[in-house]
Design a protein around this motif. Structure first.
Motif, PDB file in Angstrom:
ATOM      1  N   GLY A  69       0.798  -1.217   0.000  1.00  0.00           N
ATOM      2  CA  GLY A  69       0.000   0.000   0.000  1.00  0.00           C
ATOM      3  C   GLY A  69       0.830   1.265   0.000  1.00  0.00           C
ATOM      4  O   GLY A  69       0.595   2.187  -0.791  1.00  0.00           O
ATOM      5  N   SER A  94      -3.369   0.152  -4.621  1.00  0.00           N
ATOM      6  CA  SER A  94      -4.689   0.526  -4.131  1.00  0.00           C
ATOM      7  C   SER A  94      -5.621  -0.678  -4.061  1.00  0.00           C
ATOM      8  O   SER A  94      -6.763  -0.555  -3.623  1.00  0.00           O
ATOM      9  CB  SER A  94      -5.312   1.601  -5.040  1.00  0.00           C
ATOM     10  OG  SER A  94      -5.418   1.117  -6.377  1.00  0.00           O
ATOM     11  N   TYR A 119      -4.249  -4.279  -3.213  1.00  0.00           N
ATOM     12  CA  TYR A 119      -3.775  -5.122  -2.119  1.00  0.00           C
ATOM     13  C   TYR A 119      -3.800  -4.317  -0.815  1.00  0.00           C
ATOM     14  O   TYR A 119      -3.482  -3.128  -0.802  1.00  0.00           O
ATOM     15  CB  TYR A 119      -2.349  -5.613  -2.373  1.00  0.00           C
ATOM     16  CG  TYR A 119      -2.101  -6.141  -3.757  1.00  0.00           C
ATOM     17  CD1 TYR A 119      -3.049  -6.931  -4.422  1.00  0.00           C
ATOM     18  CD2 TYR A 119      -0.906  -5.868  -4.417  1.00  0.00           C
ATOM     19  CE1 TYR A 119      -2.802  -7.408  -5.697  1.00  0.00           C
ATOM     20  CE2 TYR A 119      -0.660  -6.350  -5.688  1.00  0.00           C
ATOM     21  CZ  TYR A 119      -1.607  -7.110  -6.328  1.00  0.00           C
ATOM     22  OH  TYR A 119      -1.369  -7.577  -7.591  1.00  0.00           O
ATOM     23  N   GLU A 120      -4.140  -4.987   0.275  1.00  0.00           N
ATOM     24  CA  GLU A 120      -4.200  -4.320   1.572  1.00  0.00           C
ATOM     25  C   GLU A 120      -3.083  -4.857   2.472  1.00  0.00           C
ATOM     26  O   GLU A 120      -3.027  -6.047   2.768  1.00  0.00           O
ATOM     27  CB  GLU A 120      -5.572  -4.527   2.214  1.00  0.00           C
ATOM     28  CG  GLU A 120      -6.691  -3.906   1.385  1.00  0.00           C
ATOM     29  CD  GLU A 120      -8.073  -4.119   1.967  1.00  0.00           C
ATOM     30  OE1 GLU A 120      -8.168  -4.435   3.181  1.00  0.00           O
ATOM     31  OE2 GLU A 120      -9.065  -3.984   1.211  1.00  0.00           O
ATOM     32  N   THR A 121      -2.203  -3.951   2.887  1.00  0.00           N
ATOM     33  CA  THR A 121      -1.025  -4.331   3.682  1.00  0.00           C
ATOM     34  C   THR A 121      -0.863  -3.387   4.870  1.00  0.00           C
ATOM     35  O   THR A 121       0.138  -2.687   4.988  1.00  0.00           O
ATOM     36  CB  THR A 121       0.240  -4.291   2.803  1.00  0.00           C
ATOM     37  OG1 THR A 121       0.353  -2.978   2.217  1.00  0.00           O
ATOM     38  CG2 THR A 121       0.174  -5.327   1.690  1.00  0.00           C
ATOM     39  N   PRO A 122      -1.815  -3.348   5.779  1.00  0.00           N
ATOM     40  CA  PRO A 122      -1.752  -2.380   6.887  1.00  0.00           C
ATOM     41  C   PRO A 122      -0.547  -2.554   7.797  1.00  0.00           C
ATOM     42  O   PRO A 122      -0.033  -1.568   8.340  1.00  0.00           O
ATOM     43  CB  PRO A 122      -3.067  -2.615   7.639  1.00  0.00           C
ATOM     44  CG  PRO A 122      -3.470  -4.019   7.275  1.00  0.00           C
ATOM     45  CD  PRO A 122      -3.020  -4.194   5.861  1.00  0.00           C
ATOM     46  N   TYR A 154     -11.393 -10.275  -1.939  1.00  0.00           N
ATOM     47  CA  TYR A 154     -10.858  -9.538  -3.078  1.00  0.00           C
ATOM     48  C   TYR A 154     -11.660  -9.757  -4.358  1.00  0.00           C
ATOM     49  O   TYR A 154     -11.643  -8.894  -5.246  1.00  0.00           O
ATOM     50  CB  TYR A 154      -9.382  -9.873  -3.277  1.00  0.00           C
ATOM     51  CG  TYR A 154      -8.523  -9.191  -2.229  1.00  0.00           C
ATOM     52  CD1 TYR A 154      -8.230  -7.841  -2.331  1.00  0.00           C
ATOM     53  CD2 TYR A 154      -8.058  -9.886  -1.123  1.00  0.00           C
ATOM     54  CE1 TYR A 154      -7.472  -7.198  -1.366  1.00  0.00           C
ATOM     55  CE2 TYR A 154      -7.301  -9.255  -0.149  1.00  0.00           C
ATOM     56  CZ  TYR A 154      -7.014  -7.908  -0.275  1.00  0.00           C
ATOM     57  OH  TYR A 154      -6.273  -7.269   0.694  1.00  0.00           O
ATOM     58  N   LYS A 159     -14.026  -7.026  -3.899  1.00  0.00           N
ATOM     59  CA  LYS A 159     -13.370  -5.735  -4.116  1.00  0.00           C
ATOM     60  C   LYS A 159     -13.120  -5.506  -5.608  1.00  0.00           C
ATOM     61  O   LYS A 159     -13.224  -4.365  -6.092  1.00  0.00           O
ATOM     62  CB  LYS A 159     -12.054  -5.689  -3.344  1.00  0.00           C
ATOM     63  CG  LYS A 159     -11.383  -4.326  -3.352  1.00  0.00           C
ATOM     64  CD  LYS A 159     -10.185  -4.282  -2.409  1.00  0.00           C
ATOM     65  CE  LYS A 159      -9.586  -2.879  -2.382  1.00  0.00           C
ATOM     66  NZ  LYS A 159      -8.458  -2.789  -1.414  1.00  0.00           N
ATOM     67  N   GLU A 179      -2.040 -10.229   1.395  1.00  0.00           N
ATOM     68  CA  GLU A 179      -2.571  -9.854   2.711  1.00  0.00           C
ATOM     69  C   GLU A 179      -2.207 -10.871   3.785  1.00  0.00           C
ATOM     70  O   GLU A 179      -1.923 -10.495   4.933  1.00  0.00           O
ATOM     71  CB  GLU A 179      -4.089  -9.672   2.661  1.00  0.00           C
ATOM     72  CG  GLU A 179      -4.641  -9.213   4.004  1.00  0.00           C
ATOM     73  CD  GLU A 179      -6.078  -8.745   3.962  1.00  0.00           C
ATOM     74  OE1 GLU A 179      -6.692  -8.659   5.057  1.00  0.00           O
ATOM     75  OE2 GLU A 179      -6.596  -8.441   2.874  1.00  0.00           O
TER      76      GLU A 179
END
Length: 478
Positions: free
Chosen positions: A43, A48, A50-53, A237, A240, A272
């Protein structure tokens, strides 16, 4: 007199000694190496989809490099470079281990690839060996891919090996799910997910060694093929993906199609899951009270897979991907957090190579490079301290044909300039990466003197490091 006696008592007390030892203790290292993760798959690096917090939070607390490079566009050579601080041309591992050697070459190509070493020699000095000799407990989990059993991590300086074998992917058992069929990793409960298991093993090791300096090296099998995700993440996903609006999904890179859009639901789930595993380890670092004395490093071993094997990701704005000498094959996401040294949410444009980890980690730990050892890396510890370094040129040499479409090639980067050489016909391409990160404008004809200068440096480096070259076949294929 009373004050003096109290001071002497304090200095000799066990409590003071423990505090002093803690203050003098060498820093821990937690090293995350992800397999096949592209430059923009995170990210904070621009994804925008893939989510990688967790990796994003690591970047928010450390230093993010925008010009970090793997030493090769495929995995084993880069992995050896991290272990030794030496270019693949020196270790002899210039292709992924298991690739066909020239004597068994069956593809109809213009050249025969060069021979390469199929193991990291035991007389190579690894970062784990040096740290271990200086009081560190050492741990390895995940993908090794640097030789057969007698060359496994436990013979290369690691006290513990969880899952590091000769394979380039999780190809045994049920692959990314238990049972794993991995001789160095006991099976977990049916359906256990590999990235989470490797994170748990890392946490267990850190817990057991929290009172001594340690190296915890978590080398993910993720996000390498086979493309397999947890079902919940896949479904997330897929939903999404329905919300996306984008243009063309596919472009061309030579004779290969290349993905232009990040929208692969299974791959996104793999990214993720990797991120969740990173978060599990980082949470444990905090919970164990180790954050202030633990250096965290995050890196990938080569570019994202965009031109082959499912084409799961896009590396745009970089050109091409894994297996190619272009930026998409070698430029990597890299984050370093050195508590008390790196500034939170900072960014460095300094270009560095994976050969630089070896001397950097030793400098951070206050350990000298072993005398007589030839390494190619330069410590970027000053960069972590907010200073600048004159890195000089960095080099690549890949005398092979990648499964992803790349051909035998080499490159040198110095400053903003990158020169690439293609061995089949000897042609040279020059790019100014400061204004052409996508390598769309070959300006070699406009700068003949610069081309000559950089090519001379590349040739001298090849000679000095003993690089093996591919050879033209007697009768080239049409």
């Amino acid at each position: 007199m009373r004050t003096l006696l109290l001071l002497l008592a304090l200095l000799t007390s066990p409590l003071f000694s423990t505090a002093t030892q803690a203050a003098e203790r060498k820093p821990n290292f937690v090293f995350f190496l992800v397999d096949d993760l592209g430059w923009t798959d995170i990210g904070v690096y621009g994804s925008s989809f893939y989510e990688t917090p967790n990796v994003d939070r690591l970047a928010a607390t450390g230093l993010r490099f925008t010009n970090a490079y793997a030493a090769c566009q495929v995995c084993s050579p880069t992995r050896a470079s991290i272990m030794t601080g030496r270019y693949p041309t020196r270790t002899g591992i210039t292709d992924y281990i298991g690739a066909p050697q020239p004597e068994g070459w069956k593809r109809k190509t213009t050249m025969l690839p060069a021979n390469y070493e199929m193991q990291l020699a035991l007389d190579e000095v690894t970062i784990a060996e040096v740290l271990k000799q200086n009081g560190y407990a050492t741990f390895f989990a995940g993908k090794w891919h640097l030789g057969s059993e007698k060359f496994f991590p436990e013979h290369q300086g690691f006290d513990v090996n969880q899952g590091g074998i000769d394979r380039g992917g999780p190809y045994g058992g049920k692959k990314y799910f238990s049972p794993y069929g991995n001789p160095r990793l006991e099976n977990g409960p049916a359906g256990e997910h590999l990235p989470d298991r490797l994170a748990s093993e890392t946490v267990k090791f850190m817990t057991e060694h929290k009172d001594e300096p340690f190296l915890a090296y978590l080398s993910f099998y993720s996000v390498h093929t086979p493309l397999m995700s947890r079902e919940d993440l896949k479904q997330k996903y897929l939903e999404k993906k329905k919300t996306l609006k984008h243009g063309e999904i596919w472009g061309d890179e030579g004779e290969r199609k290349v993905r232009l859009v990040q929208e692969h639901a299974v791959y996104a789930g793999m990214v993720e899951a990797m991120d969740q595993a990173v978060g599990k380890v980082l949470t444990a670092v905090d919970d164990l009270g180790l954050r202030d004395n633990t250096v965290v490093i995050f890196m990938s071993d080569n570019g994202g897979l965009s031109t082959s094997e499912g084409h799961p990701t896009s590396n745009l704005p970089l050109r091409a991907g894994k297996g190619w000498i272009y930026e998409g094959g070698i430029r990597e996401p890299m984050i370093v957090r050195w508590p008390g040294v790196t500034h939170a949410d900072s960014v460095s444009e300094q270009y560095v190579s994976s050969v630089d980890f070896f001397p950097t980690m030793l400098e951070i730990a206050g350990i000298e490079v072993p005398p007589g050892l030839t390494i190619d890396g330069m410590s970027f510890a000053p960069v972590l301290q907010g200073k600048s370094i004159d890195r000089g040129p960095i080099f690549w040499h890949y005398p092979h044909y990648g499964n992803q479409g790349g051909s035998p090639s080499a490159a040198v980067r110095e400053g903003e300039w990158k020169l690439a050489e293609f061995y089949e016909d000897g042609h040279l391409e020059l790019y100014n990466l400061s204004d052409d990160i996508g390598e769309q404008h070959n300006v070699a004809d406009q700068h003949p003197e610069l081309v000559k200068k950089l090519h001379a440096k590349l040739e001298a480096w090849r000679k000095e490091t003993g690089a093996k070259l591919p050879t033209h076949r007697v009768t080239a294929s049409k």
